[in-house]
Design a protein around this motif. Sequence first.
Motif, PDB file in Angstrom:
ATOM      1  N   TYR A  95       2.902 -26.443  18.488  1.00 33.19           N
ATOM      2  CA  TYR A  95       2.391 -25.205  19.938  1.00 33.19           C
ATOM      3  C   TYR A  95       2.304 -24.323  18.783  1.00 33.19           C
ATOM      4  CZ  TYR A  95       4.654 -29.730  22.826  1.00 33.19           C
ATOM      5  OH  TYR A  95       4.486 -30.390  22.803  1.00 33.19           O
ATOM      6  N   PHE A  96       2.144 -23.696  18.247  1.00 38.38           N
ATOM      7  CA  PHE A  96       1.583 -22.645  16.862  1.00 38.38           C
ATOM      8  C   PHE A  96      -0.191 -21.995  17.200  1.00 38.38           C
ATOM      9  CE2 PHE A  96       0.555 -19.941  13.127  1.00 38.38           C
ATOM     10  CZ  PHE A  96       1.736 -19.735  12.871  1.00 38.38           C
ATOM     11  N   PRO A  97      -0.224 -20.501  17.141  1.00 42.97           N
ATOM     12  CA  PRO A  97       1.031 -19.717  17.388  1.00 42.97           C
ATOM     13  C   PRO A  97       1.190 -19.502  19.187  1.00 42.97           C
ATOM     14  CG  PRO A  97      -0.709 -18.705  17.464  1.00 42.97           C
ATOM     15  CD  PRO A  97      -1.158 -19.946  17.494  1.00 42.97           C
ATOM     16  N   ALA A  98       2.105 -18.966  19.443  1.00 37.18           N
ATOM     17  CA  ALA A  98       2.681 -18.138  20.471  1.00 37.18           C
ATOM     18  C   ALA A  98       1.929 -16.716  20.702  1.00 37.18           C
ATOM     19  CB  ALA A  98       4.478 -18.046  20.779  1.00 37.18           C
ATOM     20  N   ILE A  99       1.502 -16.871  22.298  1.00 37.16           N
ATOM     21  CA  ILE A  99       0.572 -14.807  22.087  1.00 37.16           C
ATOM     22  C   ILE A  99       1.222 -13.725  21.877  1.00 37.16           C
ATOM     23  CG2 ILE A  99      -1.294 -16.423  22.979  1.00 37.16           C
ATOM     24  CD1 ILE A  99      -0.505 -15.526  25.673  1.00 37.16           C
ATOM     25  N   GLY A 100       2.722 -14.212  22.890  1.00 38.96           N
ATOM     26  CA  GLY A 100       3.468 -13.200  22.653  1.00 38.96           C
ATOM     27  C   GLY A 100       3.863 -12.775  21.135  1.00 38.96           C
ATOM     28  N   GLN A 101       3.154 -11.598  20.267  1.00 38.16           N
ATOM     29  CA  GLN A 101       3.355 -11.230  19.501  1.00 38.16           C
ATOM     30  C   GLN A 101       2.591 -10.185  18.816  1.00 38.16           C
ATOM     31  OE1 GLN A 101       2.058 -13.876  15.619  1.00 38.16           O
ATOM     32  NE2 GLN A 101       2.361 -15.416  17.183  1.00 38.16           N
ATOM     33  N   ASN A 102       2.592  -9.787  17.675  1.00 36.06           N
ATOM     34  CA  ASN A 102       1.772  -8.297  17.230  1.00 36.06           C
ATOM     35  C   ASN A 102       2.211  -8.322  15.772  1.00 36.06           C
ATOM     36  OD1 ASN A 102       3.824  -6.241  17.597  1.00 36.06           O
ATOM     37  ND2 ASN A 102       3.559  -5.611  18.975  1.00 36.06           N
ATOM     38  N   PHE A 103       1.377  -7.544  15.345  1.00 32.17           N
ATOM     39  CA  PHE A 103       1.621  -6.703  14.254  1.00 32.17           C
ATOM     40  C   PHE A 103       2.859  -6.208  13.818  1.00 32.17           C
ATOM     41  CE2 PHE A 103      -3.089  -7.445  13.302  1.00 32.17           C
ATOM     42  CZ  PHE A 103      -3.291  -8.664  12.711  1.00 32.17           C
ATOM     43  N   ARG A 104       3.532  -6.505  12.815  1.00 30.62           N
ATOM     44  CA  ARG A 104       5.188  -5.007  12.017  1.00 30.62           C
ATOM     45  C   ARG A 104       3.812  -3.767  11.749  1.00 30.62           C
ATOM     46  NH1 ARG A 104       5.995  -2.901   8.440  1.00 30.62           N
ATOM     47  NH2 ARG A 104       4.498  -3.708   6.612  1.00 30.62           N
ATOM     48  N   GLN A 105       2.635  -3.707  11.601  1.00 31.19           N
ATOM     49  CA  GLN A 105       1.799  -3.254  10.757  1.00 31.19           C
ATOM     50  C   GLN A 105       1.565  -1.654  12.097  1.00 31.19           C
ATOM     51  OE1 GLN A 105       1.614  -6.003  10.387  1.00 31.19           O
ATOM     52  NE2 GLN A 105       1.482  -6.227   8.070  1.00 31.19           N
ATOM     53  N   ARG A 106       1.700  -0.664  12.051  1.00 27.32           N
ATOM     54  CA  ARG A 106       1.732  -0.060  13.009  1.00 27.32           C
ATOM     55  C   ARG A 106       1.408   1.209  12.881  1.00 27.32           C
ATOM     56  NH1 ARG A 106       5.519   0.901  16.176  1.00 27.32           N
ATOM     57  NH2 ARG A 106       4.774   1.668  17.822  1.00 27.32           N
ATOM     58  N   TYR A 107       1.927   2.040  11.583  1.00 29.77           N
ATOM     59  CA  TYR A 107       1.274   2.724  11.003  1.00 29.77           C
ATOM     60  C   TYR A 107       0.563   2.839   9.503  1.00 29.77           C
ATOM     61  CZ  TYR A 107       4.378   5.277  14.278  1.00 29.77           C
ATOM     62  OH  TYR A 107       4.527   5.507  15.975  1.00 29.77           O
ATOM     63  N   LEU A 108      -0.087   4.067   9.298  1.00 30.71           N
ATOM     64  CA  LEU A 108      -0.678   4.272   8.011  1.00 30.71           C
ATOM     65  C   LEU A 108      -0.431   5.743   7.373  1.00 30.71           C
ATOM     66  CD1 LEU A 108      -2.273   2.673   5.966  1.00 30.71           C
ATOM     67  CD2 LEU A 108      -4.098   4.560   6.842  1.00 30.71           C
ATOM     68  N   ILE A 109       0.662   5.640   6.332  1.00 28.36           N
ATOM     69  CA  ILE A 109       1.481   7.254   5.883  1.00 28.36           C
ATOM     70  C   ILE A 109       0.489   7.119   4.122  1.00 28.36           C
ATOM     71  CG2 ILE A 109       3.125   7.737   5.809  1.00 28.36           C
ATOM     72  CD1 ILE A 109       3.231   6.965   8.547  1.00 28.36           C
ATOM     73  N   LEU A 110      -0.066   8.121   4.402  1.00 28.99           N
ATOM     74  CA  LEU A 110      -0.613   8.819   3.495  1.00 28.99           C
ATOM     75  C   LEU A 110       0.246  10.298   2.767  1.00 28.99           C
ATOM     76  CD1 LEU A 110      -4.467   9.177   4.797  1.00 28.99           C
ATOM     77  CD2 LEU A 110      -3.331   7.370   3.791  1.00 28.99           C
ATOM     78  N   HIS A 111       0.739   9.762   1.473  1.00 30.60           N
ATOM     79  CA  HIS A 111       0.685  10.579   0.385  1.00 30.60           C
ATOM     80  C   HIS A 111       0.403  11.610  -0.881  1.00 30.60           C
ATOM     81  CE1 HIS A 111       4.521   8.091   2.087  1.00 30.60           C
ATOM     82  NE2 HIS A 111       3.814   7.124   1.842  1.00 30.60           N
ATOM     83  N   TYR A 112       1.082  12.038  -1.679  1.00 28.42           N
ATOM     84  CA  TYR A 112       0.370  12.117  -2.703  1.00 28.42           C
ATOM     85  C   TYR A 112       1.636  11.596  -4.110  1.00 28.42           C
ATOM     86  CZ  TYR A 112       2.411  16.920  -2.449  1.00 28.42           C
ATOM     87  OH  TYR A 112       2.442  18.353  -2.083  1.00 28.42           O
ATOM     88  N   THR A 113       1.424  11.694  -5.190  1.00 27.70           N
ATOM     89  CA  THR A 113       2.386  11.717  -5.961  1.00 27.70           C
ATOM     90  C   THR A 113       3.201  12.360  -6.777  1.00 27.70           C
ATOM     91  OG1 THR A 113       0.848  11.339  -8.057  1.00 27.70           O
ATOM     92  CG2 THR A 113       1.629   9.340  -6.444  1.00 27.70           C
ATOM     93  N   ALA A 114       2.754  13.119  -6.834  1.00 27.26           N
ATOM     94  CA  ALA A 114       2.689  14.660  -7.150  1.00 27.26           C
ATOM     95  C   ALA A 114       3.457  14.674  -9.213  1.00 27.26           C
ATOM     96  CB  ALA A 114       4.494  14.785  -6.910  1.00 27.26           C
ATOM     97  N   LEU A 115       2.670  14.017  -9.217  1.00 26.90           N
ATOM     98  CA  LEU A 115       2.492  13.213 -11.189  1.00 26.90           C
ATOM     99  C   LEU A 115       0.624  12.964 -11.315  1.00 26.90           C
ATOM    100  CD1 LEU A 115       5.859  10.729 -10.416  1.00 26.90           C
ATOM    101  CD2 LEU A 115       5.305  12.734 -11.708  1.00 26.90           C
ATOM    102  N   ALA A 116       0.508  12.160 -12.343  1.00 26.41           N
ATOM    103  CA  ALA A 116      -0.716  12.224 -12.613  1.00 26.41           C
ATOM    104  C   ALA A 116      -0.412  10.240 -13.252  1.00 26.41           C
ATOM    105  CB  ALA A 116      -0.382  12.874 -14.864  1.00 26.41           C
ATOM    106  N   ASP A 117      -1.920  10.048 -13.868  1.00 24.09           N
ATOM    107  CA  ASP A 117      -1.545   9.278 -13.145  1.00 24.09           C
ATOM    108  C   ASP A 117      -0.819   7.824 -13.885  1.00 24.09           C
ATOM    109  OD1 ASP A 117      -4.842   8.264 -11.560  1.00 24.09           O
ATOM    110  OD2 ASP A 117      -4.987  10.068 -12.954  1.00 24.09           O
ATOM    111  N   ASP A 118      -0.439   7.826 -14.797  1.00 28.54           N
ATOM    112  CA  ASP A 118       0.690   7.293 -15.440  1.00 28.54           C
ATOM    113  C   ASP A 118       1.921   7.045 -14.891  1.00 28.54           C
ATOM    114  OD1 ASP A 118      -1.862   5.711 -17.535  1.00 28.54           O
ATOM    115  OD2 ASP A 118      -1.017   6.999 -19.350  1.00 28.54           O
ATOM    116  N   LYS A 119       2.403   8.178 -15.310  1.00 28.65           N
ATOM    117  CA  LYS A 119       3.802   8.415 -14.622  1.00 28.65           C
ATOM    118  C   LYS A 119       3.730   8.134 -12.742  1.00 28.65           C
ATOM    119  CE  LYS A 119       5.065  12.088 -17.410  1.00 28.65           C
ATOM    120  NZ  LYS A 119       5.319  13.906 -17.231  1.00 28.65           N
ATOM    121  N   SER A 120       2.210   8.161 -11.911  1.00 24.56           N
ATOM    122  CA  SER A 120       2.333   7.253 -10.755  1.00 24.56           C
ATOM    123  C   SER A 120       2.567   5.749 -10.766  1.00 24.56           C
ATOM    124  CB  SER A 120       1.304   8.136 -10.574  1.00 24.56           C
ATOM    125  OG  SER A 120       1.341   9.292 -10.042  1.00 24.56           O
ATOM    126  N   ILE A 121       2.076   5.259 -11.732  1.00 24.27           N
ATOM    127  CA  ILE A 121       2.166   3.824 -11.637  1.00 24.27           C
ATOM    128  C   ILE A 121       3.177   3.763 -12.190  1.00 24.27           C
ATOM    129  CG2 ILE A 121       1.184   2.193 -13.025  1.00 24.27           C
ATOM    130  CD1 ILE A 121      -1.486   3.497 -13.353  1.00 24.27           C
TER     131      ILE A 121
END
Length: 341
Positions: A95-121
């Motif tokens: 009986y999969f899937p039930a229709i009563g569900q939605n995504f956990r992912q409801r927001y998209l948040i953007l940031h900057y790292t305040a660091l250079a590439d290598d240090k960011s990683i």
Amino acid sequence: MRKTLYIIGLSTFVFSCTSQQNVKKTAYKPKTPVSQAKPAVKTPVAEAAKPKITNDHGAEFFTVNLADPKNNDNTASYGSIVSAKPAGYKVVKTYFPAIGQNFRQRYLILHYTALADDKSITVLTQQGVSAHYLVNNTGDNEIYQLVDENKRSYHAGVSNWRNDKNLNDTSIGIEIVNTGYTADATGKKIFVPFSDDQVKKVAALAKDIVNRYQIPATNVLAHSDIAPTRKQDPGPMFPWKKLYDEYQIGMWYDEAAKQSFLDLAQTDFATRYSEPSFIFLIQTALQKFGYYLDLSGKWDDGTKKTIEAFQYHFRPQNYDGIMDAETWAILQALNQKYPAK
């Protein structure tokens, strides 16, 4: 005596006949039965076809949506199905899937790292902070994924927007390599611009995420929007208007509405600026739009930082944290365009 009895008998007979005639006159006549309409027979609604579950090397997947996308409901899966394996029992998907569900992912948040590439990683992969994606500044066509989209990454921290808080639980985080800002002699923050290549990467990535998870425009935000008293990223150099105009991502105000509110604001803005009731009105409008702040009726530090965060996003030409007539007009135009539900 006989005569008397005769008279009594005759009277009884006359009365009896009269009564029978009355009965005949008022005899019951059955009413013609009124035919009633038969209740309509309801045609059974066919149940939506269940999606086919595919199997790839032991992992199960399905990508068909059964729910209503207008309600931000979705049953589609963008990863393998995770199921329990109770000892001695078999979990089936009859009986999969039930229709009563939605995504956990409801927001998209953007940031900057305040660091250079290598240090960011290094920081985002080896320490207690992370993001789902990292957009480098090396000029290639690569975008680094650091966390599964179905998992929480540690990018938002203490955070609020409208009625939601702790947005790590419901968001996807994108970090952009950028060194942030330095302060000049007056203390003003001077921010570093983003490269065109980075903006294109962010736009393509954001567009894909927003479309798949049906994230509304009101939920595409800066880190500074959801934590205005402690964060500045991605700052006023990030081109929010470009994302809105060219990629239909996020929020922006209508110029005509802004101008209309500006014409009204200029008549009494200066005279009302220091009135506690007017400050309370502005704080309420910021809160209504989505920001978390105290309604103090004062130009306190929290209110100033919230105005600064708002200006980073929607009035990057001036981000001094002071509410002026134009910032007030933009805020009102946005509240009109994106009312809280």
